[in-house]
Design an enzyme around this catalytic site. Structure first.
Site, mmCIF file in Angstrom:
data_model
loop_
_atom_site.group_PDB
_atom_site.id
_atom_site.type_symbol
_atom_site.label_atom_id
_atom_site.label_comp_id
_atom_site.label_asym_id
_atom_site.label_seq_id
_atom_site.Cartn_x
_atom_site.Cartn_y
_atom_site.Cartn_z
ATOM 1 N N GLU A 299 0.792 -1.226 0.000
ATOM 2 C CA GLU A 299 0.000 0.000 0.000
ATOM 3 C C GLU A 299 0.825 1.277 0.000
ATOM 4 O O GLU A 299 0.540 2.206 0.763
ATOM 5 C CB GLU A 299 -0.942 -0.025 1.205
ATOM 6 C CG GLU A 299 -0.263 0.024 2.599
ATOM 7 C CD GLU A 299 0.143 -1.323 3.184
ATOM 8 O OE1 GLU A 299 0.404 -2.254 2.402
ATOM 9 O OE2 GLU A 299 0.216 -1.429 4.417
ATOM 10 N N HIS A 323 -8.087 -4.104 -1.246
ATOM 11 C CA HIS A 323 -7.325 -4.224 0.002
ATOM 12 C C HIS A 323 -6.286 -3.093 0.134
ATOM 13 O O HIS A 323 -6.253 -2.376 1.136
ATOM 14 C CB HIS A 323 -6.640 -5.595 0.056
ATOM 15 C CG HIS A 323 -5.800 -5.808 1.275
ATOM 16 N ND1 HIS A 323 -6.254 -6.474 2.390
ATOM 17 C CD2 HIS A 323 -4.524 -5.425 1.572
ATOM 18 C CE1 HIS A 323 -5.301 -6.490 3.312
ATOM 19 N NE2 HIS A 323 -4.236 -5.875 2.836
ATOM 20 N N GLU A 324 -5.487 -2.936 -0.896
ATOM 21 C CA GLU A 324 -4.423 -1.913 -0.811
ATOM 22 C C GLU A 324 -5.018 -0.510 -0.756
ATOM 23 O O GLU A 324 -4.509 0.365 -0.052
ATOM 24 C CB GLU A 324 -3.430 -2.063 -1.968
ATOM 25 C CG GLU A 324 -2.780 -3.444 -2.115
ATOM 26 C CD GLU A 324 -2.222 -4.054 -0.831
ATOM 27 O OE1 GLU A 324 -1.873 -3.286 0.088
ATOM 28 O OE2 GLU A 324 -2.152 -5.299 -0.752
ATOM 29 N N HIS A 327 -6.095 0.391 2.696
ATOM 30 C CA HIS A 327 -4.980 0.823 3.555
ATOM 31 C C HIS A 327 -4.782 2.340 3.520
ATOM 32 O O HIS A 327 -4.121 2.893 4.405
ATOM 33 C CB HIS A 327 -3.672 0.175 3.105
ATOM 34 C CG HIS A 327 -3.376 -1.164 3.727
ATOM 35 N ND1 HIS A 327 -3.334 -1.363 5.086
ATOM 36 C CD2 HIS A 327 -3.098 -2.367 3.162
ATOM 37 C CE1 HIS A 327 -3.021 -2.640 5.331
ATOM 38 N NE2 HIS A 327 -2.875 -3.271 4.179
ATOM 39 N N GLU A 346 -3.835 -4.486 9.376
ATOM 40 C CA GLU A 346 -4.322 -5.504 8.437
ATOM 41 C C GLU A 346 -5.751 -5.990 8.731
ATOM 42 O O GLU A 346 -6.512 -6.243 7.800
ATOM 43 C CB GLU A 346 -3.351 -6.678 8.387
ATOM 44 C CG GLU A 346 -1.965 -6.306 7.829
ATOM 45 C CD GLU A 346 -1.965 -5.756 6.407
ATOM 46 O OE1 GLU A 346 -2.964 -5.915 5.682
ATOM 47 O OE2 GLU A 346 -0.947 -5.130 6.026
ATOM 48 N N ASP A 403 8.751 -9.694 10.456
ATOM 49 C CA ASP A 403 8.157 -10.490 9.397
ATOM 50 C C ASP A 403 7.432 -11.712 9.984
ATOM 51 O O ASP A 403 6.512 -12.244 9.381
ATOM 52 C CB ASP A 403 9.270 -10.933 8.441
ATOM 53 C CG ASP A 403 8.732 -11.310 7.084
ATOM 54 O OD1 ASP A 403 7.765 -10.669 6.643
ATOM 55 O OD2 ASP A 403 9.268 -12.254 6.477
ATOM 56 N N TYR A 411 -4.635 -10.550 9.963
ATOM 57 C CA TYR A 411 -5.551 -10.263 8.857
ATOM 58 C C TYR A 411 -6.973 -10.736 9.173
ATOM 59 O O TYR A 411 -7.917 -9.951 9.220
ATOM 60 C CB TYR A 411 -5.069 -10.963 7.579
ATOM 61 C CG TYR A 411 -3.865 -10.326 6.926
ATOM 62 C CD1 TYR A 411 -2.581 -10.530 7.441
ATOM 63 C CD2 TYR A 411 -3.992 -9.534 5.799
ATOM 64 C CE1 TYR A 411 -1.468 -9.961 6.831
ATOM 65 C CE2 TYR A 411 -2.884 -8.953 5.178
ATOM 66 C CZ TYR A 411 -1.626 -9.167 5.702
ATOM 67 O OH TYR A 411 -0.525 -8.598 5.109
HETATM 68 N N1 BES Z 1 1.014 -4.424 3.766
HETATM 69 C C1 BES Z 1 0.785 -5.728 3.248
HETATM 70 C C2 BES Z 1 2.033 -6.432 2.787
HETATM 71 C C3 BES Z 1 3.087 -6.626 3.868
HETATM 72 C C4 BES Z 1 2.744 -6.956 5.165
HETATM 73 C C5 BES Z 1 4.426 -6.503 3.546
HETATM 74 C C6 BES Z 1 3.740 -7.116 6.123
HETATM 75 C C7 BES Z 1 5.401 -6.660 4.509
HETATM 76 C C8 BES Z 1 5.069 -6.976 5.801
HETATM 77 C C9 BES Z 1 -0.234 -5.693 2.122
HETATM 78 O O1 BES Z 1 -1.236 -4.756 2.295
HETATM 79 C C10 BES Z 1 -0.930 -7.014 2.103
HETATM 80 O O2 BES Z 1 -1.582 -7.324 3.067
HETATM 81 N N2 BES Z 1 -0.805 -7.763 1.023
HETATM 82 C C11 BES Z 1 -1.497 -9.006 0.847
HETATM 83 C C12 BES Z 1 -2.761 -8.723 0.106
HETATM 84 C C13 BES Z 1 -3.929 -9.576 0.388
HETATM 85 C C14 BES Z 1 -4.287 -9.731 1.846
HETATM 86 C C15 BES Z 1 -5.124 -9.070 -0.392
HETATM 87 C C16 BES Z 1 -0.588 -9.924 0.032
HETATM 88 O O3 BES Z 1 0.498 -9.486 -0.325
HETATM 89 O O4 BES Z 1 -0.948 -11.050 -0.232
HETATM 90 ZN ZN ZN Z 2 -2.575 -5.363 3.850
#
Ligand code: BES
Ligand code: ZN
Length: 630
Positions: A299, A323-324, A327, A346, A403, A411
């Site tokens: 995002e 989703h993005e 955010h 999330e 991480d 989520y």
């Molecule tokens: N912000 C996250 C990606 C992220 C989280 C990167 C934690 C690094 C550390 C992003 O918004 C996300 O949740 N992406 C998901 C999307 C899905 C839930 C629709 C993905 O990448 O799968």
């Molecule tokens: Zn996310």
């Protein structure tokens, strides 16, 4: 399998009432206005209560030949006390020079990496006196910088120019910018970036829509953002508008297909605004990156970074954009204070994403997504163990790589908690509450504790009877899935389940009724098949529905996972090819995991040995641990 993201992390945050400090603050309207919070972020060396960054002026040269960025970061700082030091987070940077107030030599110290915590990098401490307003750091990134992926021209679609993209969340910004790298610290920025002539550069900022003839780009971000939202992408890019405030960037030969696939973006933006208030960031664009991008989406403000695996040809995977986009409120506007509060980013976003999807595509569609989320959550809790503290919404990630906190708990448990709260007072009252939450906390940070306080004051207290049987603490500070979760149902999935039952009872694949099934119905179908489905049945399904080799990456991923478990080797060549062409961690982890768990670890190792160089650091890091290359 489903949305198993991977891992987990821990941030201990310490909250103390501290009247004099004005940063980072969280105000709950019903508490004393002057009461603010002092937050300690265990994933940053910066002592932001002493000296904190306010603005970044960044000048950079992106050098594809050496895979490095040579840069100058001029930080405007604000002193909170009579502190004689300002501390930055860095990792793998070569610091060339540090000056203050635009040229005065400064004394600085780069600390050693703490053993076992290389993910934290090294603290850069700069001595300051009362006159210091700016600190200038000249530095070069390392070719292995964790946030950066450098692709050669052969690894791109159009094969004419190389490509670079960043991924800063959670604590990787420090590998390309010396910064105070906690989500609780916000700053504005401007930047001048030199890239090879013929290439376009984009940042989390006002962006160009055309290639600059001299390869020099200027950027400005006037809303303060935390460093995990800093981004840069450089490539042979084209732009296509899809609405008045929305558009798509991608490699030139791909941009039209992406714009077509994402043509509902403007509608999504408008529906989101109707739900939770004005979009605060100017334009909303998406860049569709090469397939090694390790996430579905990121995002980055004004410019969501997205995987090309959502371009399915039938708009069936656009929930990722919802989703993005969501955010832009949950996360970018109201930001988790530390990575222990990640569920606030999330969980709210999955909730909001589903509301956008319902508004644009209808309730039946949104219900399918909720059932998939629920099943993913159940699986994750089973995987982690029901009493595992990593199944709490509020995490304890101190001393661990943040991480590790990225899982279905933040989520999906987060989203279902919010849905439970909604169900008790009804949507009308709930939406008023959420609107006020975003408005009154815009551009601020939020701890879990401050959220609970806000919730108690503004929703629970005025509706006491409705919440009599909701144990907030059990949801937030307790393990597993509380029994009062509302299990979602989907009428469209009920129809799918009937076909699965028929097939399992012996009906031939070509008698199944699958008319008008979308990606989600196919996913449900595959997920419902038993792990020990016979080779004969796997073959019959494959012949009928052509799963092996499908261009729909979600379906491919689900099918290959089942194929591995069922030892359906007829799919393995295509599975190998898939793992060598896609770098999205959500797809990689379940497949390698399935190979390892079914006695096919040697296969996992041999595929990984070949595929690893094409993966981003984030995916390599998770897989090295899983497959055992480290
Ligand atoms: N912000 C996250 C990606 C992220 C989280 C990167 C934690 C690094 C550390 C992003 O918004 C996300 O949740 N992406 C998901 C999307 C899905 C839930 C629709 C993905 O990448 O799968
Ligand atoms: Zn996310």
């Amino acid at each position: 399998m489903l949305k198993q993201f991977t891992t987990c992390l821990s941030v201990a945050i310490l909250i103390t009432s501290c009247k004099s400090s004005d940063k980072p603050t969280t105000e709950a309207p019903t508490t004393k206005k002057e009461e603010v919070m002092h937050i300690i972020d265990p994933h940053s060396f910066a002592k932001t209560n002493d000296a904190v960054v306010k603005h970044l002026s960044w000048k950079a040269n992106v050098d594809f030949a050496t895979k490095t960025i040579q840069a100058e970061a001029v930080w405007t700082i604000e002193k909170k006390t009579n502190a004689d030091k300002v501390i930055f987070d860095t990792r793998d940077l070569t610091i060339r020079q540090v000056t203050v107030n635009g040229g005065q030599t400064a004394t600085y110290h780069l600390a050693d990496t703490v053993s076992g915590q290389s993910f934290m990098g090294q603290a850069l401490t700069v001595d300051i006196d009362s006159t210091v307003k700016t600190v200038t750091i000249n530095y070069t990134t390392s070719p292995g910088a964790a946030a950066l992926q450098w692709l050669n021209a052969q690894q791109t679609k159009d094969k004419k120019h190389p490509f670079l993209f960043t991924q800063s969340q959670a604590i990787l910004c420090r590998t390309w910018i010396p910064t105070q790298d906690g989500p609780g610290t916000r700053f504005t920025f401007d930047a001048t970036v030199q890239v090879p002539v013929g290439m376009m550069a984009l940042m989390s900022a006002e962006n160009p829509q055309q290639t600059a003839t001299d390869g020099i780009y200027h950027f400005k971000m006037e809303q303060p953002i935390p460093s995990y939202l800093m981004s840069l992408a450089v490539g042979d890019l084209g732009f296509q508008s899809v609405g008045t405030e929305t558009g798509v960037y991608a490699e030139k030969s791909f941009v039209a297909a992406c714009a077509e696939e994402l043509s509902d973006m403007q509608t999504m933006l408008e529906k989101a605004e109707q739900l939770y208030g004005k979009y605060q960031w100017g334009r909303y664009d998406v860049i569709v990156l090469p397939p090694s991008f390790p996430f579905g989406g990121m995002e980055n403000p004004r410019i969501t970074f997205a995987t090309p695996t959502i371009i399915a040809g039938d708009k069936s995977l656009v929930a990722l954009v919802a989703h993005e986009l969501a955010h832009s409120w949950s996360g970018n506007l109201v930001t988790n204070a530390t990575w222990n509060d990640f569920w606030l980013n999330e969980g709210f976003t999955v909730y909001f994403e589903n509301r956008i999807m319902e508004a644009v595509y209808g309730k039946d569609y949104a219900d399918m997504l909720q059932v998939l989320e629920y099943d993913g959550l159940v699986e994750t809790v089973k995987d982690f163990g029901e009493t595992n503290p990593d199944t709490h919404l509020k995490l304890k990630l101190e001393g661990r790589d943040p991480d590790e906190g990225v899982s279905d708990i933040a989520y999906n448990k987060g989203a279902f908690f919010l849905r439970l709260l909604e169900s008790k007072v009804g949507r009308a009252k709930w939406d008023i509450f959420i609107n006020a939450y975003f408005t009154s906390n815009a551009f601020k940070v939020m701890t879990t504790e401050a959220f609970v306080e806000y919730l108690n004051a503004n929703l629970i207290a005025p509706n006491k009877a409705a919440y009599a049987d909701v144990d907030i603490n059990a949801w937030i500070y307790g393990p597993g899935i509380p029994s009062n979760i509302t299990k979602p149902v989907s009428v469209r999935f009920d129809l799918v389940d009937a076909q699965v039952k028929k097939f399992n009872e012996g009906a031939a694949a070509n008698t199944l009724v699958t008319t008008n099934w979308t990606t989600h119905e196919w996913l449900r179908f595959i997920y419902q098949l038993p792990d020990n489905t016979s080779l004969e049945k796997m073959g019959a399904l494959d012949k009928q529905f052509k799963f092996t080799g499908t261009g729909n990456c979600e379906i491919a991923d689900a099918w290959y996972e089942l194929a591995i478990k069922a030892k359906y080797t007829a799919a393995y060549a295509e599975m190998d090819e898939f793992l060598n062409s896609v770098g999205r961690r959500k797809f990689l982890m379940p497949l390698y995991k399935a190979m390892i768990n079914t006695g096919q670890g040697e296969l996992a190792k041999s595929i990984y040995a070949k595929a690893r160089p094409g993966y981003h650091y984030v995916a390599q890091n998770s897989l090295d641990e899983l497959v055992g290359t480290k």
